[in-house]
Design a protein around this motif. Structure first.
Motif, mmCIF file in Angstrom:
data_model
loop_
_atom_site.group_PDB
_atom_site.id
_atom_site.type_symbol
_atom_site.label_atom_id
_atom_site.label_comp_id
_atom_site.label_asym_id
_atom_site.label_seq_id
_atom_site.Cartn_x
_atom_site.Cartn_y
_atom_site.Cartn_z
ATOM 1 N N GLY A 196 30.261 40.925 41.645
ATOM 2 C CA GLY A 196 31.411 40.207 40.736
ATOM 3 C C GLY A 196 32.316 40.685 40.400
ATOM 4 N N ILE A 197 33.941 39.854 40.577
ATOM 5 C CA ILE A 197 34.990 40.842 40.338
ATOM 6 C C ILE A 197 36.477 39.353 39.303
ATOM 7 C CG2 ILE A 197 37.203 41.759 41.133
ATOM 8 C CD1 ILE A 197 35.389 42.195 43.581
ATOM 9 N N LEU A 198 36.352 40.070 38.205
ATOM 10 C CA LEU A 198 37.576 39.167 37.734
ATOM 11 C C LEU A 198 38.529 39.926 37.252
ATOM 12 C CD1 LEU A 198 37.416 36.778 35.078
ATOM 13 C CD2 LEU A 198 37.043 38.554 33.813
ATOM 14 N N ARG A 199 40.142 38.966 37.622
ATOM 15 C CA ARG A 199 41.247 39.968 37.915
ATOM 16 C C ARG A 199 41.890 39.429 37.475
ATOM 17 N NH1 ARG A 199 43.444 42.168 43.805
ATOM 18 N NH2 ARG A 199 45.509 43.116 42.664
ATOM 19 N N ARG A 200 43.219 39.262 36.845
ATOM 20 C CA ARG A 200 43.945 38.914 36.698
ATOM 21 C C ARG A 200 45.348 39.634 36.722
ATOM 22 N NH1 ARG A 200 48.261 38.750 32.174
ATOM 23 N NH2 ARG A 200 48.457 36.704 30.747
ATOM 24 N N ASP A 201 46.235 39.617 37.511
ATOM 25 C CA ASP A 201 46.884 38.900 38.183
ATOM 26 C C ASP A 201 48.798 38.797 37.939
ATOM 27 O OD1 ASP A 201 49.328 41.305 39.718
ATOM 28 O OD2 ASP A 201 47.959 40.705 41.666
ATOM 29 N N THR A 202 49.619 39.312 37.343
ATOM 30 C CA THR A 202 50.702 38.520 36.537
ATOM 31 C C THR A 202 51.756 39.934 37.985
ATOM 32 O OG1 THR A 202 51.093 39.801 34.850
ATOM 33 C CG2 THR A 202 49.926 37.704 34.972
ATOM 34 N N ARG A 203 51.501 40.846 38.282
ATOM 35 C CA ARG A 203 52.482 40.530 38.913
ATOM 36 C C ARG A 203 54.147 40.426 39.569
ATOM 37 N NH1 ARG A 203 49.539 45.421 42.758
ATOM 38 N NH2 ARG A 203 48.347 43.340 42.817
ATOM 39 N N ASP A 204 54.866 41.418 39.947
ATOM 40 C CA ASP A 204 55.655 40.611 40.570
ATOM 41 C C ASP A 204 56.456 40.652 41.725
ATOM 42 O OD1 ASP A 204 57.270 42.947 39.939
ATOM 43 O OD2 ASP A 204 58.890 42.471 39.956
ATOM 44 N N ALA A 205 55.386 41.651 42.174
ATOM 45 C CA ALA A 205 55.278 41.983 43.750
ATOM 46 C C ALA A 205 54.193 43.098 44.293
ATOM 47 C CB ALA A 205 56.998 43.013 44.252
ATOM 48 N N THR A 206 53.676 43.378 45.125
ATOM 49 C CA THR A 206 52.510 44.154 45.378
ATOM 50 C C THR A 206 52.703 45.573 45.770
ATOM 51 O OG1 THR A 206 52.742 43.204 47.359
ATOM 52 C CG2 THR A 206 51.111 41.952 45.646
ATOM 53 N N PHE A 207 54.452 45.909 46.302
ATOM 54 C CA PHE A 207 54.819 47.103 46.310
ATOM 55 C C PHE A 207 56.229 46.967 45.436
ATOM 56 C CE2 PHE A 207 57.003 49.842 48.856
ATOM 57 C CZ PHE A 207 56.490 51.297 49.609
ATOM 58 N N ASN A 208 56.244 48.010 45.139
ATOM 59 C CA ASN A 208 57.038 48.956 43.918
ATOM 60 C C ASN A 208 57.632 47.644 43.506
ATOM 61 O OD1 ASN A 208 58.640 50.748 45.298
ATOM 62 N ND2 ASN A 208 60.263 50.226 46.083
ATOM 63 N N THR A 209 56.453 47.255 42.246
ATOM 64 C CA THR A 209 56.317 46.273 41.485
ATOM 65 C C THR A 209 57.689 46.816 39.881
ATOM 66 O OG1 THR A 209 54.200 46.135 41.910
ATOM 67 C CG2 THR A 209 55.062 45.327 39.806
ATOM 68 N N THR A 210 57.665 45.326 39.210
ATOM 69 C CA THR A 210 58.651 45.643 38.747
ATOM 70 C C THR A 210 58.172 45.525 37.346
ATOM 71 O OG1 THR A 210 60.307 44.325 38.738
ATOM 72 C CG2 THR A 210 60.817 45.833 40.151
ATOM 73 N N LYS A 211 57.732 44.765 36.999
ATOM 74 C CA LYS A 211 57.414 43.895 35.878
ATOM 75 C C LYS A 211 55.905 43.268 35.913
ATOM 76 C CE LYS A 211 59.936 39.728 36.415
ATOM 77 N NZ LYS A 211 60.705 38.653 35.608
ATOM 78 N N GLY A 212 55.039 42.783 34.833
ATOM 79 C CA GLY A 212 53.507 42.424 35.093
ATOM 80 C C GLY A 212 52.984 43.666 35.163
ATOM 81 N N SER A 213 51.139 43.060 34.828
ATOM 82 C CA SER A 213 49.955 43.967 34.908
ATOM 83 C C SER A 213 49.353 43.433 35.982
ATOM 84 C CB SER A 213 49.698 43.823 33.724
ATOM 85 O OG SER A 213 49.086 42.275 33.580
ATOM 86 N N ASP A 214 48.360 44.056 36.480
ATOM 87 C CA ASP A 214 47.444 43.728 36.883
ATOM 88 C C ASP A 214 45.662 44.668 36.868
ATOM 89 O OD1 ASP A 214 45.048 43.253 39.288
ATOM 90 O OD2 ASP A 214 46.793 44.834 40.850
ATOM 91 N N ASN A 215 45.283 43.761 36.367
ATOM 92 C CA ASN A 215 43.636 44.533 35.027
ATOM 93 C C ASN A 215 42.783 43.507 36.442
ATOM 94 O OD1 ASN A 215 44.875 45.308 33.270
ATOM 95 N ND2 ASN A 215 46.025 43.786 33.467
ATOM 96 N N ASN A 216 41.422 44.311 36.537
ATOM 97 C CA ASN A 216 40.687 43.849 37.123
ATOM 98 C C ASN A 216 39.324 44.227 36.456
ATOM 99 O OD1 ASN A 216 39.754 45.437 39.794
ATOM 100 N ND2 ASN A 216 41.947 45.160 39.306
ATOM 101 N N ILE A 217 37.489 44.045 36.092
ATOM 102 C CA ILE A 217 36.584 44.977 36.755
ATOM 103 C C ILE A 217 35.981 44.088 37.665
ATOM 104 C CG2 ILE A 217 35.570 43.364 34.551
ATOM 105 C CD1 ILE A 217 34.694 45.894 33.356
ATOM 106 N N SER A 218 35.006 45.260 38.044
ATOM 107 C CA SER A 218 33.748 44.211 39.009
ATOM 108 C C SER A 218 32.382 45.649 38.655
ATOM 109 C CB SER A 218 34.151 45.245 40.527
ATOM 110 O OG SER A 218 34.148 46.290 40.571
ATOM 111 N N VAL A 219 31.570 44.431 39.008
ATOM 112 C CA VAL A 219 30.121 45.088 38.826
ATOM 113 C C VAL A 219 29.676 44.837 40.246
ATOM 114 C CG1 VAL A 219 27.986 44.717 37.079
ATOM 115 C CG2 VAL A 219 30.185 44.461 36.272
#
Length: 884
Positions: A691-714
């Motif tokens: 199971g994976i819970l993920r919150r992704d607010t990045r503006d781009a996946t490469f050379n991101t300039t703002k936001g965050s990417d948080n996840n936890i997997s079990v």
């Protein structure tokens, strides 16, 4: 007797001389009554009666014929109460003051359409005249009406008809292009007035040095001859002396194209554009001259001679009149900077007019947003100094204003105190125009999201010049509550309607919401099925409704791609992909990926249904076969995944559930390895849910300039799911991106892992934590950071921690090249050791990032701060490549 005859002839001559203008004027003033045409067809074509009557009126009006208003004609005919015939047409037309009556019929047999018309002299002094035209299909009605109108105009005016229009002297300009601007038409009425207009229209085209129009008589009417002399054309455009700017770039920007008509003003304009292009690159002293060269056949060549000079930069920026803010504070606002030791990095010392004009606006905005409502920033003055350009900007600050009161009046939909709480501007604050705009947008958004599509929010700003205060009052007129009526989708030739509708988040009958429309646009773009998407709200059938028109343009969603890459972890790789992201227009995705490399071979077949049973739940299946050579062994795995994705009430957050079944074989174990490593040789089976819970607010996946990417997997493997492997693995990831000054980005990333073996199964070595390499601890060899046994063999850990700190900065903005300075720390431990944060490995380094034509490129050099005997002191790591 002779004397009497002479006197009579003289009198007649005088009468003709005196009354000829009146007769001509009377002829020009002929009035025509057009009656509805009869329709003969098996099809219901009654609308054509009115259409042809109106088209004839419009055509005859353009030819100078006066037409009695159609409403008067139709009402007079209806009052008679009799079927229309020639006698009745003359009678009604005469009563309306017309000189001629036009009647006719429309006949359609099969695909053939014909118009038959008669011109009737009201006084009966001329016999009826006929006109007939024929064409194919109802689409030809407009053309047929135009043709028959010309015949009728000649009949009612008594003027000559134009039989032919001949054009000579034109070599490049097509005759049809000249005829298109003429009012005189072949088969139409001849008029000297129209000929004069035609002469002016041809001159206005701008293609000719001379235009002459002559007329001659012929048995079939007037022959109009137009003789033109074309202006010379620019056949060649050459540049000399340009080294810093490519010839093609110059040609693309100056707007002077080959075979265009020569215009001296256009050449001078091209000179100025070249000068500006060079000045934007720092060549402020550039000189550009042009030379016109005569070529055969009367054409011309244009040669631009460029003396580039040396680069000149902005050496100093002088701000005058600023008292409230220092020069350094104001210069931080500007994009243009002074040349200094950081110029290579900031690249802001080149003087560009467009950028400088933006700087003036930025300074104005800065003052307005800090309370200076009457501040004025002047146009920059540029002078040449010894070391470069000196920019002088004069500023009039004026008084600073503070907000005295903030009110909201008008039609309120929630309590006033709640509205005022939403407003960020408060009494006592310095006046801030940008914050005022945001407050207006907040109020507008609130109302628009509750159905008030036509809400008006007007700020009333009252200045007190004596006390230097400003009172704000937001006046709200909410308008009517609006509901969505029809949602009309067009342009989707392949994608099914329901695939689009399920992404909208709104439906017919819902309360109007501006946010819903924006979100729908964003989700449709995210599908990546369309080249263009336009969402247009329009008034509905009722005053309280609004239609939403969604127009899309499909694009190809199938892809065959090949690529190549290299990394220090995987060596050289060849990659290929065959995919379809909108299978049969249902929005389903199917993909086959293959990677062949020196250390890795991977084959994956995937299918994804993004909306399972038309609900926002995704479902996918993966089948794979992977081979990978590790430091001490080789792993071959064959398996598959079942994937589900679920939305959550939290924004940007989804929950994913995976089931994996894999059979893996560990072979080719290093002969020098100890018992534990050798014991891993064999075949293992994993049956696991993750199971994976993920919150992704990045503006781009490469050379991101703002936001965050948080996840936890079990992940849970083993009984009661079956398989030989039995373990629980938990991994938490967190990455945060903070934009900073000079377009730099500060990055914090952390990863924490926990692994535990169950008593009723195996824990294979390839499931354990190994760190090191470009994606974990840079500077350390790939998978070289791990607990060791007594023999010094890497055995992998059950606990893991990694932290990465980066500062990313632009190296060359135009090329998209980004620099990186980093610090990495972390380690992996056995379960017996536990997390030992006093035992962390460390490295620092630098690198570059670039989205290259071959895919994302990372080039990084890491230096180990706490080197052990078995460690290399540093490592250079490189990865590039991807599907394209």
């Amino acid at each position: 007797m002779k004397t009497v005859m002479r006197r009579t002839l003289l009198a007649l001559t005088l009468a003709l001389v005196l009354f000829a203008p009146a007769v001509a004027q009377a002829a020009d003033a002929m009035k025509v009554a057009i009656f509805p045409f009869h329709v003969f067809s098996r099809e219901p074509l009654t609308d054509l009666r009115d259409d042809v009557q109106k088209m004839l009126r419009d055509k005859l009006n353009t030819m100078g014929v006066t037409v009695i208003p159609l409403d008067e004609v139709n009402q007079a005919l209806a009052a008679e109460g009799k079927p229309l015939d020639l006698t009745l047409a003359r009678k009604v037309a005469g009563r309306l003051g017309a000189d001629f009556a036009i009647t006719g019929s429309i006949t359609k047999i099969g695909s053939r359409v014909s118009l038959d018309a008669k011109t009737l002299d009201v006084l009966g002094m001329q016999r009826p005249q006929s006109a007939f035209v024929e064409g194919s299909g109802l689409d030809s009605i407009a053309t047929l009406t135009d043709r028959i109108a010309r015949e009728l105009a000649v009949q009612v005016s008594g003027r000559e008809k134009v039989s032919t229009i001949e054009i000579s002297g034109n070599r490049r300009i097509e005759s049809d292009a000249i005829k298109a601007v003429l009012k005189t038409k072949e088969g139409g009425v001849f008029s000297p007035i129209l000929i004069d207009d035609d002469l002016k229209a041809i001159w206005k085209l701008g293609y000719f040095d001379d235009v002459k129009i002559a007329t001659a008589d012929s048995p079939k009417g007037k022959v109009v001859t137009i003789a033109v002399k074309e202006k010379p054309a620019v056949r060649e455009v050459k540049f000399e002396g340009n080294e810093e700017i490519d010839t093609k770039d110059l040609q693309d920007q100056i707007g002077l194209k080959r075979f265009a008509v020569y215009k001296p003003a256009a050449v001078k304009e091209a000179e100025q554009k070249i000068v500006q292009m060079y000045r934007d690159k720092g060549y402020y002293d550039v000189k550009v001259t042009s030379q016109v060269i005569n070529l055969p056949k009367g054409d011309l060549g244009i040669k631009f001679t460029i003396v580039e000079g040396e680069k000149v930069y902005v050496s100093k920026i002088e701000l005058r009149g600023n008292k409230a803010f220092s020069e350094s504070e104001l210069k931080e606002v500007m994009s243009t900077g002074e040349k200094g030791w950081l110029s290579w990095f900031k690249d802001d010392h080149v003087m560009e007019w467009a950028k400088l004009e933006q700087d003036v606006q930025k300074l104005n905005d800065f003052y307005y947003n800090h309370g200076y409502m009457s501040a004025r920033v002047g146009k920059p003055e540029i002078t040449r100094g010894k070391d470069g350009l000196i920019l002088t900007i004069n500023i009039e600050e004026g008084p600073r204003f503070k907000v005295s009161t903030v009110g909201i009046s008008g039609q309120l939909i929630i309590p006033q105190k709640d509205l005022e709480a939403m407003i960020k501007t408060k009494p006592g604050d310095w006046y801030n125009r940008e914050q005022l705009r945001l407050d207006l947008a907040t109020l507008h958004e609130l109302y628009a999201n509750r159905g008030f599509a036509y809400v008006e929010v007007r700020p009333q700003v009252r200045q007190n010049m004596k006390e230097h205060t400003v009172a704000l009052d937001f006046q709200v007129t909410k308008g009517a509550k609006i509901y969505f009526d029809r949602i009309v989708i067009s342009g989707n030739t392949r994608t099914r309607d329901k695939v689009i509708r399920r992404e909208l988040g709104m439906a017919e009958g819902d309360l109007f919401s501006a946010t819903a429309i924006r979100s729908a646009n964003m989700r449709l773009h995210r599908l990546n099925f369309f080249e263009d998407i336009t969402i247009t709200p329009t008034k509905g059938a009722d005053p309280d409704t609004m239609d939403v028109n969604i127009k899309v343009k499909e694009k190809r969603t199938g892809q065959v791609s090949f690529g190549a890459g290299y990394s220090t972890q995987d060596s050289f790789m060849i990659m290929g992909q065959l995919s379809e992201s909108n299978l049969f227009g249902r929005g389903q995705q199917v993909q086959f990926r293959a990677t062949l490399g020196g250390l890795t071979n991977r084959f994956t077949l995937s299918f994804t249904e993004p909306w399972l049973f038309d609900r926002p739940i995704s479902f996918g299946v993966d089948l794979y076969n992977w081979d990978r050579e590790y430091i001490q062994y080789t792993k071959n795995a064959t398996g598959g995944n079942l994937r589900w994705g679920f939305p959550t009430p939290l924004a940007y957050t989804r929950f994913y559930l995976w089931y994996t079944y894999e059979q893996a074989t560990v072979s080719d174990v290093d002969s020098n390895a100890d018992y534990y490593i050798k014991s891993q040789e064999g075949t293992y089976t994993t049956s696991a849910f993750k199971g994976i819970l993920r919150r992704d607010t990045r503006d781009a996946t490469f050379n991101t300039t703002k936001g965050s990417d948080n996840n936890i997997s079990v992940q849970w493997a083993g009984p009661p799911l079956g398989g030989t492997n039995a373990f629980t693995k938990i991994i938490a990831n967190s990455g945060w991106y903070f934009p900073m000054w000079w377009d730099t980005v500060f990055v914090l990333h952390g990863q924490l892992g926990w692994l535990d073996q169950h008593s009723d199964g195996e824990l294979p070595i390839y499931e354990k934590f190994f760190l090191g390499g470009i994606n974990t601890l840079r500077g350390f060899a790939y998978q070289s950071v791990s607990p060791m046994d007594a023999n010094g063999d890497l055995i992998g850990g059950e606990r893991m921690f990694v932290a990465n700190v980066e500062l990313r900065f632009p190296l060359f903005r135009k090329a998209g090249l980004t620099g990186v300075v980093f610090y990495d720390t972390g380690n992996s431990w056995t379960s017996a050791q536990g997390y030992d944060f006093g035992d962390l490995r460390q490295s620092v380094g630098v690198g570059i990032r670039w989205m290259s034509p071959m895919g994302p490129l990372r080039l990084e050099y890491g230096y180990v701060l706490d080197q052990q005997p078995y460690d290399d002191l540093s490592a250079f790591e490189f990865t590039v490549g991807g599907l394209f």
